[in-house]
Design an enzyme around this catalytic site. Structure first.
Site, mmCIF file in Angstrom:
data_model
loop_
_atom_site.group_PDB
_atom_site.id
_atom_site.type_symbol
_atom_site.label_atom_id
_atom_site.label_comp_id
_atom_site.label_asym_id
_atom_site.label_seq_id
_atom_site.Cartn_x
_atom_site.Cartn_y
_atom_site.Cartn_z
ATOM 1 N N ALA A 29 0.854 -1.201 0.000
ATOM 2 C CA ALA A 29 0.000 0.000 0.000
ATOM 3 C C ALA A 29 0.880 1.238 0.000
ATOM 4 C CB ALA A 29 -0.919 -0.013 1.214
ATOM 5 N N ASN A 30 0.283 2.405 0.152
ATOM 6 C CA ASN A 30 1.040 3.654 0.263
ATOM 7 C C ASN A 30 0.307 4.595 1.207
ATOM 8 O OD1 ASN A 30 -0.751 5.546 -1.324
ATOM 9 N ND2 ASN A 30 -0.379 3.977 -2.877
ATOM 10 N N ARG A 31 0.905 5.765 1.461
ATOM 11 C CA ARG A 31 0.418 6.659 2.515
ATOM 12 C C ARG A 31 -0.678 7.625 2.074
ATOM 13 N NH1 ARG A 31 3.517 6.016 6.852
ATOM 14 N NH2 ARG A 31 5.649 5.295 6.534
ATOM 15 N N ALA A 95 -3.505 7.666 -5.562
ATOM 16 C CA ALA A 95 -2.108 7.224 -5.563
ATOM 17 C C ALA A 95 -2.117 5.740 -5.918
ATOM 18 C CB ALA A 95 -1.473 7.465 -4.192
#
Ligand code: C5P
Length: 223
Positions: A29-31, A95
């Site tokens: 995942a990402n932030r 994102a």
């Protein structure tokens, strides 16, 4: 009287991160918080657009007035976006993970004494580029985002050409700024006729100002 300059227009907004599975319990995942994309969706709806928000997992409530489609992976996001067509406006604020794990496991990967597994990655579809190059189904106005860490305008201008979108909203995510997850955003809006620097403001205000710019574009088309 309500200010509804986008009534009769259909808009698609992507928001949040994607989750790319490794096995049934793990993912990459990402932030991304989804704050900016959700704020844009809400602002477009407030101006009267019929908004479909395609979002990865976030902690945010569904914005009022939007049809929300919850997805996890980039490929699910692309399918949901294609299902939302035709639209007049597409804003890709998500994102999206650039890569997913090739050959995900149906079973939880085990510590079997053989050392850590190696993951092999494969490229995800580029949703912004796909929508920008969708031929007769291309939305009239396609807007992408660019998170850069220096030479923001130059890189974003190149990205605009590469993706084939109309506008790029570029932000500086260099160390020390808190764009990812934070409440504020400092952006440059890049169009065919050049770049415009916007002052630092809340992500809600960026969403409202972008929605106003979109409405103005449909009244008096700018490049
Ligand atoms: O290439 P890069 O990820 O920097 O481009 C960012 C822009 O492209 C954002 O608008 C993002 O939503 C979009 N994007 C996408 N699908 C991808 C990667 C990025 O829609 N697979």
């Amino acid at each position: 009287q309500a200010h509804t300059p986008l009534s009769g227009k259909r808009a698609l907004v992507t928001s949040g991160p994607t989750h790319e599975p490794i096995d049934p319990v793990r993912y990459i995942a990402n932030r991304s918080s989804g704050k900016q994309g959700h704020a844009i969706a809400e602002a477009l709806a407030r101006l009267g657009a019929a908004v479909t928000l395609v979002s990865g997992p976030t902690r945010l409530p569904d914005p009022p007035g939007c049809a929300v489609v919850a997805i996890e992976t980039a490929r699910e996001m692309l399918a949901a976006c294609e299902a939302a067509l035709p639209v007049d406006i597409a804003v890709c604020a998500a994102a999206v993970a650039d890569w997913r794990v090739a050959g995900t496991s149906d079973r939880k990967l085990k510590k079997d004494g053989g050392g850590p597994p190696s993951l092999s990655l494969t490229e995800n579809p580029d949703i912004l580029a796909t929508l920008s190059q969708a031929g007769p189904r291309r939305p009239a106005l396609v807007i992408g985002f660019a998170a850069e860490t220096g030479d923001v305008v130059a890189y974003a201008t190149a990205k605009r050409a590469r993706k084939g979108c109309d506008w790029i909203v570029a932000n500086d995510v260099s160390l020390g700024t808190t764009t990812f997850g934070g409440a504020d955003n400092t952006v440059h809006v890049i169009r065919a006729d050049g770049a415009e620097a916007w002052p630092t403001m809340g992500k809600d205000a960026v969403g409202a100002r972008l929605a106003e710019a979109i409405a103005a574009h449909f009244q008096t088309p700018t490049p």
